[in-house]
Design a protein around this motif. Structure first.
Motif, PDB file in Angstrom:
ATOM      1  N   LEU A 116       9.800  -4.873   0.076  1.00 28.05           N
ATOM      2  CA  LEU A 116       8.774  -3.833  -0.045  1.00 28.05           C
ATOM      3  C   LEU A 116       7.787  -4.177  -1.152  1.00 28.05           C
ATOM      4  O   LEU A 116       6.571  -4.001  -0.992  1.00 28.05           O
ATOM      5  CB  LEU A 116       9.434  -2.474  -0.308  1.00 28.05           C
ATOM      6  N   GLU A 117       8.269  -4.693  -2.262  1.00 27.20           N
ATOM      7  CA  GLU A 117       7.376  -5.108  -3.346  1.00 27.20           C
ATOM      8  C   GLU A 117       6.497  -6.278  -2.902  1.00 27.20           C
ATOM      9  O   GLU A 117       5.318  -6.359  -3.263  1.00 27.20           O
ATOM     10  CB  GLU A 117       8.182  -5.489  -4.579  1.00 27.20           C
ATOM     11  N   GLN A 118       7.067  -7.192  -2.095  1.00 28.15           N
ATOM     12  CA  GLN A 118       6.307  -8.352  -1.628  1.00 28.15           C
ATOM     13  C   GLN A 118       5.097  -7.935  -0.798  1.00 28.15           C
ATOM     14  O   GLN A 118       4.051  -8.587  -0.842  1.00 28.15           O
ATOM     15  CB  GLN A 118       7.212  -9.282  -0.807  1.00 28.15           C
ATOM     16  N   VAL A 119       5.227  -6.854  -0.051  1.00 23.63           N
ATOM     17  CA  VAL A 119       4.109  -6.388   0.775  1.00 23.63           C
ATOM     18  C   VAL A 119       3.311  -5.278   0.085  1.00 23.63           C
ATOM     19  O   VAL A 119       2.499  -4.600   0.708  1.00 23.63           O
ATOM     20  CB  VAL A 119       4.594  -5.917   2.170  1.00 23.63           C
ATOM     21  N   GLY A 120       3.558  -5.097  -1.218  1.00 26.56           N
ATOM     22  CA  GLY A 120       2.744  -4.176  -2.000  1.00 26.56           C
ATOM     23  C   GLY A 120       3.117  -2.719  -1.879  1.00 26.56           C
ATOM     24  O   GLY A 120       2.277  -1.839  -2.092  1.00 26.56           O
ATOM     25  N   LEU A 121       4.398  -2.422  -1.575  1.00 25.61           N
ATOM     26  CA  LEU A 121       4.850  -1.033  -1.447  1.00 25.61           C
ATOM     27  C   LEU A 121       5.878  -0.698  -2.519  1.00 25.61           C
ATOM     28  O   LEU A 121       6.622  -1.568  -2.996  1.00 25.61           O
ATOM     29  CB  LEU A 121       5.473  -0.801  -0.066  1.00 25.61           C
ATOM     30  N   ASP A 122       5.936   0.566  -2.873  1.00 27.04           N
ATOM     31  CA  ASP A 122       6.916   1.074  -3.821  1.00 27.04           C
ATOM     32  C   ASP A 122       8.300   1.046  -3.159  1.00 27.04           C
ATOM     33  O   ASP A 122       8.483   1.600  -2.070  1.00 27.04           O
ATOM     34  CB  ASP A 122       6.549   2.508  -4.198  1.00 27.04           C
ATOM     35  N   PRO A 123       9.301   0.396  -3.804  1.00 24.33           N
ATOM     36  CA  PRO A 123      10.651   0.376  -3.212  1.00 24.33           C
ATOM     37  C   PRO A 123      11.216   1.757  -2.927  1.00 24.33           C
ATOM     38  O   PRO A 123      12.090   1.906  -2.074  1.00 24.33           O
ATOM     39  CB  PRO A 123      11.478  -0.357  -4.281  1.00 24.33           C
ATOM     40  N   GLY A 124      10.701   2.781  -3.615  1.00 25.96           N
ATOM     41  CA  GLY A 124      11.176   4.134  -3.361  1.00 25.96           C
ATOM     42  C   GLY A 124      10.885   4.632  -1.962  1.00 25.96           C
ATOM     43  O   GLY A 124      11.513   5.587  -1.489  1.00 25.96           O
ATOM     44  N   ALA A 169      -8.507  -4.463   5.125  1.00 26.55           N
ATOM     45  CA  ALA A 169      -8.778  -5.492   4.121  1.00 26.55           C
ATOM     46  C   ALA A 169      -7.520  -5.801   3.305  1.00 26.55           C
ATOM     47  O   ALA A 169      -7.224  -6.972   3.020  1.00 26.55           O
ATOM     48  CB  ALA A 169      -9.914  -5.041   3.205  1.00 26.55           C
ATOM     49  N   ARG A 170      -6.750  -4.777   2.949  1.00 27.62           N
ATOM     50  CA  ARG A 170      -5.526  -5.004   2.169  1.00 27.62           C
ATOM     51  C   ARG A 170      -4.470  -5.736   2.994  1.00 27.62           C
ATOM     52  O   ARG A 170      -3.772  -6.624   2.484  1.00 27.62           O
ATOM     53  CB  ARG A 170      -4.976  -3.667   1.662  1.00 27.62           C
ATOM     54  N   ILE A 171      -4.370  -5.384   4.286  1.00 20.25           N
ATOM     55  CA  ILE A 171      -3.404  -6.074   5.153  1.00 20.25           C
ATOM     56  C   ILE A 171      -3.804  -7.539   5.325  1.00 20.25           C
ATOM     57  O   ILE A 171      -2.958  -8.443   5.295  1.00 20.25           O
ATOM     58  CB  ILE A 171      -3.305  -5.378   6.525  1.00 20.25           C
ATOM     59  N   LEU A 172      -5.098  -7.811   5.483  1.00 23.53           N
ATOM     60  CA  LEU A 172      -5.562  -9.195   5.634  1.00 23.53           C
ATOM     61  C   LEU A 172      -5.304 -10.001   4.371  1.00 23.53           C
ATOM     62  O   LEU A 172      -4.916 -11.178   4.437  1.00 23.53           O
ATOM     63  CB  LEU A 172      -7.051  -9.213   5.985  1.00 23.53           C
ATOM     64  N   ASP A 173      -5.522  -9.389   3.207  1.00 25.01           N
ATOM     65  CA  ASP A 173      -5.218 -10.077   1.946  1.00 25.01           C
ATOM     66  C   ASP A 173      -3.738 -10.435   1.890  1.00 25.01           C
ATOM     67  O   ASP A 173      -3.368 -11.539   1.461  1.00 25.01           O
ATOM     68  CB  ASP A 173      -5.581  -9.194   0.749  1.00 25.01           C
ATOM     69  N   LEU A 174      -2.894  -9.506   2.323  1.00 21.39           N
ATOM     70  CA  LEU A 174      -1.454  -9.753   2.320  1.00 21.39           C
ATOM     71  C   LEU A 174      -1.100 -10.907   3.254  1.00 21.39           C
ATOM     72  O   LEU A 174      -0.379 -11.839   2.868  1.00 21.39           O
ATOM     73  CB  LEU A 174      -0.717  -8.482   2.734  1.00 21.39           C
TER      74      LEU A 174
END
Length: 300
Positions: A116-124, A169-174
């Motif tokens: 989750l952190e790798q894709v920019g999300l809060d583990p919570g 844009a954020r998904i493409l950056d990822l």
């Protein structure tokens, strides 16, 4: 080369919808471009082993997919579907953990948090269900799930089509930051230009143009590729022109695009074979005229 289609024909029942397609998935990202019904998703299903070719072969390395080690294949090649693919009854953490290799199950909670952190999300967010997340968050969860097995190749089927521009844009950056290679199925030319070094343009189940993405989009050599490019609205510019009649010519009766092509000539009643034209391969009798900017009508 990770995957290769060699003269692959695909269909449902006895009706072929993809005709003798040959293409490689190589480094730098590969795009499959075309309108709805062009055969992009059908070809992706064959690359994933979900659809058996009527003829031809899918190669995984130096083996056909029929003879390959499917456990290794499933680890190396992962699909990224649209966010709606998540089970609405399952919590996000459980959904990602389900995809982890069996040996990593004891540390599943920590691994889910890392993904989750790798894709920019809060583990919570692992404790939530899909309906409690935004569209962009759900799409990132789908990507995290695919990354759970450290794949070599991601097959992405319209991964940004349901998202607004800023989330896209954020998904493409990822996706651009990931180590895995990409096969991207899309009709969004801006997305394929961003993520794919090479592209293949499909019309009516046939590859009509292949080559470096920048060359294809900057100066198309097939009338269909040019029609796709010109159909993209430009801010402050004139509205895109209609591309003409919608139907394709039946298989085996000449160029499939000729009923819609503004450059069609009697020679187009003979099906064009793919040939080298400048930096790409094109299945068009009039590719040189398209490159030269011909605007329509037969050449005399």
């Amino acid at each position: 080369m990770i995957l290769r289609a060699e003269r692959v024909t695909l269909g449902y029942g006895r009706r072929p919808v993809v005709h003798e397609v040959t293409l490689d998935i190589t480094e730098g990202g590969v795009g499959l471009i075309g309108e709805s019904g062009s055969g992009k998703t059908t070809l992706a299903r064959a690359f994933l082993g979900l659809l058996t070719p009527m003829s031809g072969n899918i190669w995984y390395g130096d083996q056909t997919l029929k003879k390959a080690d499917l456990r290794k294949f499933r680890k190396d090649v992962q699909p990224v579907f649209q966010a709606e693919a998540l089970d609405p009854r399952m919590r996000i953490g459980t959904s990602i953990a389900e995809a982890l290799p069996r040996g990593s199950r004891p540390g599943a909670k920590q691994r889910v948090a890392e993904l989750l952190e790798q894709v920019g999300l809060d583990p919570g967010l692992a404790a939530r269900r899909p309906h409690q997340l935004s569209g962009g968050q759900r799409q990132r969860v789908v990507i995290a799930r695919a990354l759970a097995v450290d794949p070599r190749l991601l097959i992405l089927d319209e991964p940004t089509s349901a998202l607004d521009v800023t989330v896209q844009a954020r998904i493409l950056d990822l996706l651009a930051s990931l180590d895995a290679e990409r096969l991207l199925i899309t009709h969004n030319l801006a997305v394929v230009e961003r993520l794919c070094r090479t592209s293949h343009v499909l019309f009516a189940g046939r590859v009509v143009e292949s080559g470096p993405t920048r060359d294809l989009l900057a100066n198309p050599a097939h009338p269909y590729t040019r029609a796709l490019r010109d159909a993209v609205p430009r801010l402050g510019g004139p509205p895109p022109e209609a591309t003409g009649r919608a139907e394709a010519v039946p298989a085996g009766t000449g160029c499939p695009f000729r009923l819609r092509c503004p450059l069609a000539v009697p020679e187009c009643e003979r099906a064009p074979e793919p040939r080298d034209v400048e930096s790409r391969q094109v299945a068009c009798h009039r590719a040189e005229d398209v490159l030269a900017g011909a605007s329509g009508g037969p050449v005399t």
